[in-house]
Design a protein around this motif. Structure first.
Motif, PDB file in Angstrom:
ATOM      1  N   GLN A  41      -1.374  -7.392  -1.915  1.00 26.61           N
ATOM      2  CA  GLN A  41      -2.110  -7.516  -0.657  1.00 26.61           C
ATOM      3  C   GLN A  41      -1.293  -7.044   0.538  1.00 26.61           C
ATOM      4  O   GLN A  41      -1.645  -7.320   1.682  1.00 26.61           O
ATOM      5  N   ARG A  42      -0.222  -6.328   0.271  1.00 22.72           N
ATOM      6  CA  ARG A  42       0.665  -5.883   1.347  1.00 22.72           C
ATOM      7  C   ARG A  42       0.500  -4.400   1.672  1.00 22.72           C
ATOM      8  O   ARG A  42       1.264  -3.855   2.465  1.00 22.72           O
ATOM      9  N   GLY A  43      -0.463  -3.751   1.040  1.00 27.36           N
ATOM     10  CA  GLY A  43      -0.699  -2.338   1.321  1.00 27.36           C
ATOM     11  C   GLY A  43       0.413  -1.419   0.853  1.00 27.36           C
ATOM     12  O   GLY A  43       0.615  -0.348   1.425  1.00 27.36           O
ATOM     13  N   LEU A  44       1.143  -1.819  -0.194  1.00 24.50           N
ATOM     14  CA  LEU A  44       2.239  -1.003  -0.725  1.00 24.50           C
ATOM     15  C   LEU A  44       1.646   0.086  -1.616  1.00 24.50           C
ATOM     16  O   LEU A  44       1.066  -0.203  -2.662  1.00 24.50           O
ATOM     17  N   LYS A  45       1.807   1.333  -1.247  1.00 24.28           N
ATOM     18  CA  LYS A  45       1.136   2.435  -1.941  1.00 24.28           C
ATOM     19  C   LYS A  45       1.695   2.712  -3.326  1.00 24.28           C
ATOM     20  O   LYS A  45       1.035   3.356  -4.144  1.00 24.28           O
ATOM     21  N   ASN A  46       2.909   2.239  -3.633  1.00 24.11           N
ATOM     22  CA  ASN A  46       3.518   2.482  -4.939  1.00 24.11           C
ATOM     23  C   ASN A  46       3.360   1.315  -5.911  1.00 24.11           C
ATOM     24  O   ASN A  46       3.895   1.354  -7.014  1.00 24.11           O
ATOM     25  N   VAL A  47       2.640   0.282  -5.506  1.00 17.81           N
ATOM     26  CA  VAL A  47       2.534  -0.927  -6.328  1.00 17.81           C
ATOM     27  C   VAL A  47       1.142  -1.036  -6.941  1.00 17.81           C
ATOM     28  O   VAL A  47       0.132  -0.949  -6.248  1.00 17.81           O
TER      29      VAL A  47
END
Length: 221
Positions: free
Chosen positions: A133-139
């Motif tokens: 839910q943190r907007g991390l594009k690589n996760v």
């Protein structure tokens, strides 16, 4: 076991994309880093599952003729050790992507480090909702988050039993590590959110049928 075979099959698809620019490397192995918590209760089973899947994939020709190689690093279920494991796998082992993340207590920290190093990370076990839910594009996440854990059981109760109320027992603090259990909080908040949404829909149906009696949504959210 099958869950981890699916993980590696998913990895294969992504690894093909990641390795496309270097397919002429003469059959050099493609390295996948595994964030592996040796102290985790199911660690031996998970390592064995990876080994079985790895053997099957490489026996079938690997990825575009290149074998897959797994490198493990113990994240010890702690933030600092997890971040160090991510850096080691990427910088020292040359991993093109990462998979793993068993304990929610440090997977969010590992996800942030993977994002910083611009390396894809596939979460396969850690359930803390905040990780994705943190907007991390690589996760990426393979397993459902903790907020959805009780959804199936709730649906069964509502459809088959229709109880007036449901009590949920959850753990606030992990005895082994003395860390706050975000998983327990997520299960509770997810159940509460679905309950309020269902109650809202029920009121809307009653109002549409002319059965509403001044019900309000105060306190909803």
């Amino acid at each position: 076991m099958w869950k981890h075979i699916v993980v590696l099959l998913w990895i294969c698809g992504l690894a093909v994309v990641l390795s496309a620019p270097i397919l002429d490397a003469g059959g050099d192995p493609i390295t996948i880093g595994v964030l592996h918590f040796e102290g985790f209760a199911y660690a031996p089973m998970m390592r064995h599952s990876y080994a079985i899947a790895l053997q099957e994939i490489n026996a079938a020709g690997g990825i575009n003729g290149r074998p897959l190689r797994l490198v493990f690093a113990d994240d010890r279920g702690r933030p600092e050790a997890g971040q160090s494991a991510v850096r080691k796998l990427v910088h020292e082992s040359g991993a093109v992507m990462l998979v793993g993340g068993y304990s929610s207590s440090n997977t969010l920290d590992m996800a942030r480090m993977a994002e910083k190093l611009d390396t894809p990370l596939l979460i396969c076990t850690a359930a803390d909702d905040r990780i994705s839910q943190r907007g991390l594009k690589n996760v990426y996440r393979l397993n459902p988050p903790a907020g959805e854990y009780s959804e199936g059981l709730e649906k069964f109760f509502r459809r088959q039993i229709n109880p007036g109320s449901i009590g949920i027992l959850f753990l606030r603090r992990l005895r082994a590590t003395k860390q706050h259990s975000h998983t327990g909080d997520a299960v509770r908040s997810g159940s509460k959110r679905r309950y309020l949404a269902d109650r809202h829909r029920q009121w809307e149906v009653q109002a549409a049928a002319g059965l509403g009696t001044g019900a309000t949504l105060t306190g909803r959210g």
